[in-house]
Design an enzyme around this catalytic site. Structure first.
Site, PDB file in Angstrom:
ATOM      1  N   GLY A  49       0.827  -1.212   0.000  1.00 47.82           N
ATOM      2  CA  GLY A  49       0.000   0.000   0.000  1.00 47.82           C
ATOM      3  C   GLY A  49       0.853   1.249   0.000  1.00 47.82           C
ATOM      4  CB  CYS A  50       0.760   4.341  -1.807  1.00 52.51           C
ATOM      5  SG  CYS A  50       1.475   3.441  -3.182  1.00 52.51           S
ATOM      6  CB  ILE A  51      -2.062   5.323   2.729  1.00 51.28           C
ATOM      7  CG1 ILE A  51      -2.540   5.893   1.408  1.00 51.28           C
ATOM      8  CG2 ILE A  51      -2.401   6.230   3.889  1.00 51.28           C
ATOM      9  CD1 ILE A  51      -2.299   7.365   1.215  1.00 51.28           C
TER      10      ILE A  51
END
Lengths: 176, 105
Positions: B103-105
């Site tokens: 994920g990027c968060i």
């Protein structure tokens, strides 16, 4: 007395070994956010946050319409443009109809919520907690008649352009 | 894939140092990785994060992202950056013996 004798040139030449050093990791990034639409705000916020997550320092400089992202009254109402946006899958003529932009923005926010992408306000809190520095542009603030009271509390300061360049020393600069 | 010896145990890691088999992870390996990346010795709060990450990964089938850790582990975002100053997004997973989060968060 000795006589210097030149070393004979080697008859067979091997191609020179070029040593490529491992690339230097990025130490710091400074992002300039100049647009206030939802689709221009998120890339900058997420890229900066991703940098912090992997140990890179991050500075954000909000200028011109980018100030909307940190202006209390505006940041919860950023829109996705439906006109003049070539990626929008509806004809521009329809995009200009009343309510179209609000509808599209609502749809986009719902979709992002489903994907667990935080709202803009939470992104700013996450960035601040991560140690990223958030700065507002002095000239744009004057232009739009804003003071620090109009901005979110996470702002570290208001900078002139010269201050920004001094602050950005040694970092990779990205303009959005 | 390179094998590295951590705390007397040889384990396989990828190029970025993430364990290939999360089953081969032990608390001693966690301490050894922590020492290698300069965050050791691990504190009680580190362990709270690590235990959450391993349990969540076992339940979800993937390592938790940073926002998920900050919301569910009881350790908030600010503290996560104090505990893993060189990048909590990947270090929390690496010390926990999990793959790099996608994920990027």
């Amino acid at each position: 007395m000795t006589t210097a004798v030149a070393e004979p040139e080697p008859t067979t030449t091997t191609p020179p070994q070029i040593e490529t050093p491992a690339p230097e990791p990025i130490r710091a990034v400074s992002l300039i956010l100049s647009k206030g639409s939802l689709d221009m705000a998120y890339p900058g916020l997420i890229m900066a946050n991703g940098a912090r997550m992997t140990g890179i320092e991050a500075n954000l400089f909000f200028t011109f319409w980018g100030l909307d992202i940190i202006t209390e009254k505006r940041l919860d109402h950023l829109h996705t443009p439906t006109v003049g946006n070539p990626s929008m899958p509806i004809p521009t003529m329809l995009g200009g109809l009343p309510g179209m932009e609000a509808l599209t923005s609502k749809f986009m926010k719902k979709r992002m919520d489903e994907l667990e992408i935080p709202p803009v306000r939470e992104m700013l809190e996450i960035l601040s907690d991560s140690g990223a520095q958030l700065y507002a542009c002095r000239m744009a603030m004057d232009m739009f008649g804003l003071t620090e009271k109009n901005l979110v509390p996470q702002i570290s300061g208001v900078l002139t352009v010269m201050d920004f360049w001094d602050m950005a020393a040694g970092s990779q600069v990205i303009f959005i | 894939m390179p094998a590295i010896e951590y705390a007397g145990t040889s384990v396989e890691v990828n190029d970025e140092g993430f364990l290939l088999q999360s089953d081969s992870w032990t608390r001693e390996i966690a301490e050894a990785i922590a020492a290698e990346v300069g965050i050791g010795p691990l504190t009680e709060k580190h362990w709270q994060v690590i235990e959450f990450c391993r349990q969540d990964a076992a339940e979800q089938g993937q390592p938790p992202g940073l926002r998920r850790i900050s919301k569910l582990s009881g350790i908030n975002m600010k503290e996560l950056y104090q505990l893993f100053p060189k990048g909590p997004g990947k270090l929390a997973a690496r010390v926990s013996g999990l793959p790099k989060p996608q994920g990027c968060i």
